[in-house]
Motif scaffolding. Structure first.
Motif, mmCIF file in Angstrom:
data_model
loop_
_atom_site.group_PDB
_atom_site.id
_atom_site.type_symbol
_atom_site.label_atom_id
_atom_site.label_comp_id
_atom_site.label_asym_id
_atom_site.label_seq_id
_atom_site.Cartn_x
_atom_site.Cartn_y
_atom_site.Cartn_z
ATOM 1 N N SER A 104 42.989 50.196 48.810
ATOM 2 C CA SER A 104 43.706 48.521 48.085
ATOM 3 C C SER A 104 45.315 48.387 49.232
ATOM 4 N N ASP B 257 37.474 46.314 41.108
ATOM 5 C CA ASP B 257 37.363 45.333 40.477
ATOM 6 C C ASP B 257 38.848 44.452 41.279
ATOM 7 N N ARG B 258 38.035 43.500 41.134
ATOM 8 C CA ARG B 258 39.350 41.984 41.115
ATOM 9 C C ARG B 258 40.368 42.381 40.238
ATOM 10 N N ARG B 259 40.515 43.501 39.174
ATOM 11 C CA ARG B 259 41.904 43.932 38.245
ATOM 12 C C ARG B 259 42.526 45.057 38.900
ATOM 13 N N LYS B 260 41.820 45.728 39.726
ATOM 14 C CA LYS B 260 42.602 46.940 40.287
ATOM 15 C C LYS B 260 42.397 48.496 40.003
ATOM 16 N N VAL C 153 30.179 45.122 44.490
ATOM 17 C CA VAL C 153 30.639 43.856 43.788
ATOM 18 C C VAL C 153 30.917 42.519 44.079
ATOM 19 N N GLU D 152 31.589 37.030 42.243
ATOM 20 C CA GLU D 152 32.788 36.211 41.300
ATOM 21 C C GLU D 152 32.994 36.896 40.575
ATOM 22 N N GLY D 153 33.120 39.168 40.858
ATOM 23 C CA GLY D 153 33.720 39.876 40.179
ATOM 24 C C GLY D 153 32.068 40.334 39.486
ATOM 25 N N HIS E 186 30.338 42.069 34.464
ATOM 26 C CA HIS E 186 31.787 41.336 34.415
ATOM 27 C C HIS E 186 32.866 42.034 33.444
ATOM 28 N N ASP F 227 35.476 40.576 33.163
ATOM 29 C CA ASP F 227 36.049 39.868 32.228
ATOM 30 C C ASP F 227 35.515 39.555 30.866
#
Length: 753
Positions: free
Chosen positions: A559, A601-604, A644, A647-648, A662, A664
């Motif tokens: 990270s 993921d993209r949100r850590k 991953v 697009e996440g 996903h 989100d």
């Protein structure tokens, strides 16, 4: 079923002023806090319905519900035949009429609840109308134009508060409007400017108020005056009117059924419900493009493209009782008031998709998916001993099975065991197998040795356990004790050799994971092994400071240059680079299981695949959450089976399946829940004092020693999972988690800025 998990946050601010009254000194303190809502759900179904019943046993003043209303702050108000209740997701607060106490509610039988533009509640009871101001617990009583103080029942049957704040009443004594200057209700003629009803008034911009004789009033857009009055004798007693979203007509629900009414032609059309002749509509809730209806013990909805209402929910909690009220909040929860109590209907759509991967050799057994790659509408699923499956992401069907493909007369390699996938910057699909590195040849529709594909010499017969592509486009892949670097132009190959820990051991470690950090360092981990490559200095470093003597590292997640997250067979670990330290976390979610796969993921947020399920770790708040699945059998994840997508979307491979979701989509709704201050108390000297609750809280005290703030998160989907965190601006550099009591105590206030 299980739960659904996800997190979201929103910052709310409150301003608190306090100081010494005599010296006129005021000290400002701003508290900003954020809410994290978490719930968990794994399901093979597209959706599932949870139905709960709240009655007097759960704290309601009475189980006979008369009306429901959710205010702008997020509280659910429940009117009953014996008292008013406010629900915050944790419990009910009761409001009851007390004899000769004008500060209490006007009456105990609640007929209607509405909110004005200032956030004040107007409540119609059997003993008159009252108003509860937004920041006060007292009620202000009003009486209709025709009544006096001794009247027990006002004869008022309907209440309407328009968007502009105008308050109207209708009933046996006619039509009345609240006069703000005189602070009382006055009688109004109900004929209206267009009393003949021959003028359409812009139905979507008007308000409607039922009368007691099978008719209704149409009010102006601002609600200041009556435009028209209509009589609909065919409908009988009308319960509700709302504009139809699909035509310039009105939907009317009454004791005789559901009607479509044209105010221009005065035409009434009965909307028949198949199998429900003469169905009685007892409650409704209108949305922009949908109407929710209570019809004979079931919940129906009427939406776009429907000629008649469709049944949505039926349950024992809704049957053999009268449904009196329906309310649907922004989170999608449907609240239903009945004679048995308050019914909560929560329909959850699973964000998880499961693609079965059945072994081609043993149809009764699932293939062990050890590598996953999602590419456009396809999913590559590599297995242990059963080759590669190409799945259709939409239908889940197997498009192609690549297995035991002989590449030359010597049959020097197959695709039986697949360990990893990689898609490079050119879009080529690479795979690491027990027989070397392969690349997918689209023209031949098969996997071929990478060396043959690019016309270069590569160690194609060595097992390749891991791969990664670096920022400059180079391909790195790990084997037994060796890591190779293949330049992006395919013209350069460099080998790095590691010795197994301890150094005296003759066997080489399997390299299961490769990760590049932002400082361009390459971290590698594997069979009881952790190492680092410094590409700039061409240096190899083996790190021996393990938390436990024996530990396999399956995944390294970088990270930042200073912190690494490590998935091991002992759990999730964290590496601090300078100075070096290696810590493995302990948590209830991590006990009695081994971890093989992990992804950030993209949100850590870190997602971990274990031997018996999926575990989530929130790096921002430092907590774990275990997700138990309700699929057929346990979810067993395999080493290397994680991916991953750009697009996440997150994918995991396991025994007989590929799981995808996903992060989100785990957010339960597009609207954020409100965080409210329930109460404020402060300790001045030796005495506790209450402060009025408002967005701006002012406290003036000679000696303020301690401040107590009680919070509530008004999210009703899973109240037990709500967590509140706060930070004092200018004083704190981190978030503080509020304990289960949802109270915060602030001390040493004089030194806070």
């Amino acid at each position: 079923m299980g739960k659904q998990t996800g997190h979201r946050s929103l910052v709310y601010g409150y301003f608190l002023e306090y100081g010494k009254m005599r010296k006129g000194f005021l000290f400002g303190l701003i508290i900003i806090f954020t809410l994290v809502v978490e719930t968990i759900c794994l399901s093979q179904e597209n959706s599932r319905v949870q139905i709960s019943l709240f009655s007097s046993r759960d704290g309601l003043s009475d189980s006979r519900i008369t009306v429901l209303f959710k205010d702008s702050r997020g509280y659910l108000w429940v009117g009953t035949a014996n008292g008013l209740n406010r629900y915050d997701g944790y419990g009910f607060r009761k409001y009851a009429h007390r004899f000769r106490d004008t500060a209490t509610i006007a009456g105990n039988c609640i007929r209607d609840i509405q909110e004005d533009s200032q956030g004040n509640l107007w409540i119609l009871t059997d003993r008159g109308v009252c108003r509860k101001d937004i920041n006060k617990e007292e009620f202000v009583h009003f009486f209709s134009a025709k009544e006096n103080q001794k009247t027990n029942d006002t004869g008022v049957t309907h209440l309407l508060v328009t968007g502009s704040g105008e308050v109207w009443l209708s009933g046996l004594s006619g039509l009345q409007r609240f006069d703000k200057r005189e602070n009382r209700f006055v009688k109004i003629s109900g004929q209206g400017e267009h009393g003949d009803g021959r003028n359409r008034t812009g139905l979507n911009n008007t308000s409607f108020l039922c009368d007691t004789a099978g008719g209704f009033y149409v009010l102006s857009a601002g609600g200041e005056k009556v435009l028209a009055h209509y009589e609909v004798p065919e409908a009988g007693k009308i319960h509700f009117i709302t504009p139809a979203f699909f035509t310039e007509k009105l939907i009317i629900g009454s004791e005789k059924g559901l009607f479509l009414y044209d105010p221009l032609d005065r035409e009434t059309i009965l909307l028949n419900i198949p199998g429900r002749e003469n169905a009685k509509v007892t409650a409704f809730y209108p949305e922009k493009k949908r109407v929710w209806l209570a019809i004979d013990g079931a919940i129906y909805s009427l939406g776009p493209g429907q000629d008649f209402p469709q049944k949505r929910y039926t349950a024992p909690e809704l049957q053999n009782t009268r449904i009196t009220s329906v309310w649907r909040d922004r989170t999608g929860i449907l609240w239903v008031g009945t004679g048995k109590g308050l019914v909560k209907i929560c329909e959850k759509h699973s964000p998880f998709t499961l693609w079965p991967v059945v072994s081609s050799k043993e149809r009764t057994r699932g293939a062990q998916v050890s590598a996953v790659l999602s590419q456009d509408t396809r999913i590559w699923a590599g297995t242990v001993g059963d080759g590669i499956y190409l799945l259709d992401r939409t239908t889940g069907k197997v498009l192609r099975h690549y297995y035991a493909e002989a590449l030359d007369s010597m049959s020097r390699m197959t695709l039986k065991k697949v360990y990893c996938f990689l898609q490079d910057k050119r879009g080529l699909v690479w795979t690491g197998t027990e027989n070397g590195l392969k690349v997918f040849n689209r023209r031949k529709n098969s996997f071929i040795p990478a060396g043959d594909y690019f016309g270069i010499k590569l160690p194609d017969t060595l097992p390749v356990f891991s791969m990664d592509t670096t920022f400059d486009g180079d391909i790195w892949f790990g084997s037994a004790g060796e890591v190779y670097r293949l330049a992006g132009n395919m013209q350069y190959l460099k080998k790095y050799t590691f010795q197994k820990k301890p150094a005296s051991s003759d066997s080489l470690p399997g390299i299961y994971t490769i990760c590049q950090t932002p400082d361009t360092r390459i971290w590698v981990g594997g069979d009881n092994f952790l190492g680092r490559i410094e590409p700039v200095f061409n240096e190899i470093i083996v790190l021996n400071d393990f938390p436990e003597e024996e530990m396999n590292i399956y995944r390294i997640l970088g990270s930042s240059p200073d912190t690494l997250w490590v998935v091991t067979d002992k759990g999730l670990g964290m590496i601090t680079v300078n100075p070096f330290s290696f810590t493995v976390f302990e948590d209830e979610a991590l006990t009695n299981t081994s971890f093989y796969a992990g992804i950030m993921d993209r949100r850590k947020t870190i997602w971990l695949g274990s031997g018996n399920g999926l575990v989530r770790y929130n790096t921002g708040f430092g907590d774990f959450g275990a997700m138990k699945a309700d699929f057929d059998g346990e979810l067993h994840f395999n080493p290397g089976g994680q991916y991953v997508s750009p697009e996440g979307a997150v994918f995991f491979g396991g025994d007989g399946f590929v799981l995808g979701f996903h992060p989100d989509s785990l957010l339960k709704s597009s609207s954020f829940p409100k965080v409210v201050i329930e109460s404020v108390r402060y300790l001045s000297g030796k005495d506790w004092n209450d402060a009025p609750v408002a967005d701006k809280i002012i406290i003036r005290s000679e000696n303020l020693n301690l401040l107590e703030l009680a919070f509530k998160a008004l999210d009703f989907t899973d109240p037990a999972g709500n967590r509140i965190m706060y930070m004092i601006r200018g004083d704190d550099d981190q978030w503080h988690i509020i304990p289960g009591t949802k109270k915060v105590y602030l001390t040493d206030l004089r030194n806070r800025t």
